[in-house]
Scaffold this motif. Structure first.
Motif, short mmCIF file in Angstrom:
data_model
loop_
_atom_site.label_atom_id
_atom_site.label_comp_id
_atom_site.label_asym_id
_atom_site.label_seq_id
_atom_site.Cartn_x
_atom_site.Cartn_y
_atom_site.Cartn_z
N GLY A 1 0.85 -1.18 -0.01
CA GLY A 1 -0.04 0.00 -0.11
C GLY A 1 0.96 1.34 0.06
O GLY A 1 0.23 2.28 -0.20
N ALA A 2 2.19 1.12 0.18
CA ALA A 2 2.97 2.31 0.25
C ALA A 2 2.95 3.07 -1.33
O ALA A 2 3.02 2.47 -2.10
CB ALA A 2 4.61 1.90 0.56
N PRO A 3 2.75 4.24 -1.19
CA PRO A 3 2.62 5.00 -2.57
C PRO A 3 3.84 5.02 -3.27
O PRO A 3 4.90 5.09 -2.69
CB PRO A 3 2.30 6.58 -2.11
N GLU A 4 3.57 4.86 -4.37
CA GLU A 4 4.84 4.66 -5.50
C GLU A 4 5.28 6.29 -5.57
O GLU A 4 6.52 6.26 -5.81
CB GLU A 4 4.43 4.04 -6.87
N ASN A 5 4.54 7.15 -5.49
CA ASN A 5 5.14 8.63 -5.85
C ASN A 5 4.63 9.44 -4.65
O ASN A 5 3.51 9.82 -4.29
CB ASN A 5 4.25 9.10 -7.00
N LEU A 6 5.57 9.46 -3.69
CA LEU A 6 5.37 10.28 -2.42
C LEU A 6 4.99 11.62 -2.55
O LEU A 6 4.25 12.44 -1.76
CB LEU A 6 6.82 10.22 -1.54
N VAL A 7 5.31 12.44 -3.68
CA VAL A 7 5.28 13.76 -3.84
C VAL A 7 3.68 13.90 -4.23
O VAL A 7 3.00 14.68 -3.77
CB VAL A 7 6.09 14.52 -4.93
N ARG A 8 3.25 13.01 -5.22
CA ARG A 8 1.87 13.15 -5.58
C ARG A 8 0.97 12.88 -4.31
O ARG A 8 -0.22 13.12 -4.24
CB ARG A 8 1.63 12.05 -6.71
#
Length: 221
Positions: free
Chosen positions: A75-82
């Motif tokens: 579940g960790a997001p692939e794009n932290l900035v987004r």
């Protein structure tokens, strides 16, 4: 030198608790069976949380440490900035692997007195918030954190790699640092000055542990 004299002499900066959670039912309550105290340490990348966690483990009697970055969470997001731009949902991470290791430590025949978490979310993740006894945020100026990270990650790198990293930080990555300053810091029990030498930060944390009581009246140290 006596710690209180050291604090007075060095002017160690530590703010008053933002959220005093020990009087709230449920904080650390699941740790009472084994009397294990769970302490979390958060900071931006390069802020010193891993160094402080390791130093605390060496100072505390019978302590174990778990490090968030050692896990691959579903579940960790692939794009932290987004993820930050869209409004961060900290519960998106599935923390089951970390929780399993915490449970394993607490179920040992001789469990540790302390579990130290190098962990970025403070009380903001529902899976873990009721298990934490005390949360610290290491407030390190972003320029110092950046310098430490470059020294740590680019000791043998070419200049263009450092240039690219700095460019990405300015264009994209800084928003994640600001999110921690605006959200995680405000959620911690105590804020410690991360620009201080490691030994002094550790002494401040130990003093706060000594002076903080759990709901049953016992001190954390």
């Amino acid at each position: 030198m006596e710690l209180r004299k050291l604090i007075k002499k060095k002017r160690i900066q530590i703010d008053e608790p933002l959220n005093y959670k020990f009087s709230v039912k449920g904080k650390g309550e699941n740790n009472k069976v084994r009397n294990t105290k769970v302490i979390s340490m958060a900071s931006v990348s390069g802020g010193g949380k891993t160094t402080i966690t390791n130093a605390l483990r060496n100072r505390l009697k019978n302590a174990e440490a778990l490090f968030f970055d050692n896990y691959d969470f579903k579940g960790a997001p692939e794009n932290l900035v987004r993820w930050v731009e869209e409004g961060p949902d900290y519960n998106q991470w599935n923390l089951d692997p970390l929780l399993a290791d915490m449970k394993s430590l607490q179920e040992q025949e001789y469990p540790p007195e302390y579990i130290l978490l190098d962990y970025p979310f403070s009380y903001l993740h529902d899976q873990l918030k009721s298990l934490i006894d005390l949360s610290f945020y290491i407030e390190t100026p972003l320029d110092i954190a950046m310098a430490r990270r470059l020294i740590r990650d680019y000791s043998d790198a070419a200049s263009f790699e450092i240039h690219n990293d700095l460019n990405n930080y300015l264009k994209y990555g800084r928003i994640a640092y600001v999110e921690m300053e605006n959200t995680i810091k405000q959620n911690a029990d105590y804020i410690v000055d991360g620009a201080l030498p490691v030994s002094e930060v550790v002494e401040v944390v130990l003093l706060k542990l000594k002076n903080t009581k759990r709901p049953n009246g016992n001190h954390l140290v």
